[in-house]
Design an enzyme around this catalytic site. Sequence first.
Site, PDB file in Angstrom:
ATOM      1  N   SER A 114      46.496 -26.692  71.516  1.00  0.00           N
ATOM      2  CA  SER A 114      47.799 -26.089  71.242  1.00  0.00           C
ATOM      3  C   SER A 114      48.653 -26.173  72.495  1.00  0.00           C
ATOM      4  O   SER A 114      48.128 -26.332  73.611  1.00  0.00           O
ATOM      5  CB  SER A 114      47.623 -24.624  70.827  1.00  0.00           C
ATOM      6  OG  SER A 114      48.860 -23.939  70.802  1.00  0.00           O
TER       7      SER A 114
ATOM      8  N   TYR B 177      44.448 -16.011  72.455  1.00  0.00           N
ATOM      9  CA  TYR B 177      44.638 -17.358  71.903  1.00  0.00           C
ATOM     10  C   TYR B 177      44.855 -18.375  73.023  1.00  0.00           C
ATOM     11  O   TYR B 177      44.234 -19.442  73.034  1.00  0.00           O
ATOM     12  CB  TYR B 177      45.830 -17.345  70.954  1.00  0.00           C
ATOM     13  CG  TYR B 177      46.126 -18.674  70.304  1.00  0.00           C
ATOM     14  CD1 TYR B 177      45.288 -19.195  69.327  1.00  0.00           C
ATOM     15  CD2 TYR B 177      47.268 -19.402  70.651  1.00  0.00           C
ATOM     16  CE1 TYR B 177      45.564 -20.406  68.716  1.00  0.00           C
ATOM     17  CE2 TYR B 177      47.553 -20.612  70.045  1.00  0.00           C
ATOM     18  CZ  TYR B 177      46.698 -21.115  69.078  1.00  0.00           C
ATOM     19  OH  TYR B 177      46.974 -22.319  68.482  1.00  0.00           O
TER      20      TYR B 177
END
Length: 383
Positions: free
Chosen positions: A225, A238
């Site tokens: 990501s 995250y």
Amino acid sequence: MNPFSWESRLLPLGVTVMLGAIALYKFKKSQSRTGSSPVVLCHSVLLCLWGIYCFSSFSIFWGWTLFSLACCISLSYSTSQEMLPLDKRAVLITGGDSGIGHALSKYLDELGFTVFVGVLNEKGPGAEALKKTCSKRTSVFQMDITKPAQIREVQARVAEKVQQTGLWAIVNNAGILGSIGDGELLPMEVYRQCMDVNFFGAVEVTKAFMPLLRKSKGRVVNVSSLAGAMPMKFLAAYCASKAALTMFSAVMRMELEKWGIKVVIIHPAGFKTNIFGTKETLGMQEKNILDNISPDVLEAYGQDYIHSSIWPFLQTSEKCTTDFSPIFTDILNGILCKNPSFLYTAGMFSYLCHCLIFYFPVSVFDYASKKMFPTKTLPKALT
């Protein structure tokens, strides 16, 4: 004859034009299978503009030399970007229940790959949809990547199917966002869940299928990501898990080179999936945070601040695009490109943010981050 007469320029000009034409043709041919026509156009325009600049600003000798050098570099780059033939290559994808993994499974099936899809729930709607819409080349397996026993079972079944040819690529796509909120407020279980799925799960899958990849000298494509490179407020768990996956990929890239296996990392951003959850799941996240923080921390932050930190993400997800084609292009490059790049930034937003974090001072990044992710409410103790 004057060495700088028009006639003397015809030969070098002809050679230069030929080099330029070959470079553009090779580049266009190498990109045609991924549908990157804007990239081809941009590359062609830049090469032409450089040629015009060289011949208008320098003597014929230096103009020819510089433009020919650019053509040779372009030709070398385009050769490295050539796509390998499909040849019934087999690919394993994790996280195929929904989102990117689900759509990618259909996309690769349509291209003619043999696709093995790992899903969290083999009886769920996502898995059933794949079974109905995909060809017989696609197989769907129950594979919770946090459960090593399920991974080993799928590995054995895939090994039986691919036999001596091996598995060409694994796409570690499965991932979760965890909870949203300040890092101090997130329960430790959220950090562990993110690491279990986003990092340890990908490591477990990679290790389990490595013997099959060694047979084919294939690829490991890890879908990380933008958060794996760029710090984002309220996403500490995250970001940490995706950063771990990015660094793991970088190390494995060096270690697996001797086996002929290439490792690719994808940093997508700005795509709409169900990773942000729904109103119900966000409400559960907020309740989980409130139930697990101490009274003094709650007093410092205040419930209003916690609420205002979580819910804007639902609005942000609505603004994201549902067009996954940039991700598919990069993943396909990672799978089939003769010499793929290590890092692909899927989406213009991801590319710009990478430039911002790596090439600008921290103060500039912090300012831009505050503009992109504004905080309208301060903790209670600061008001």
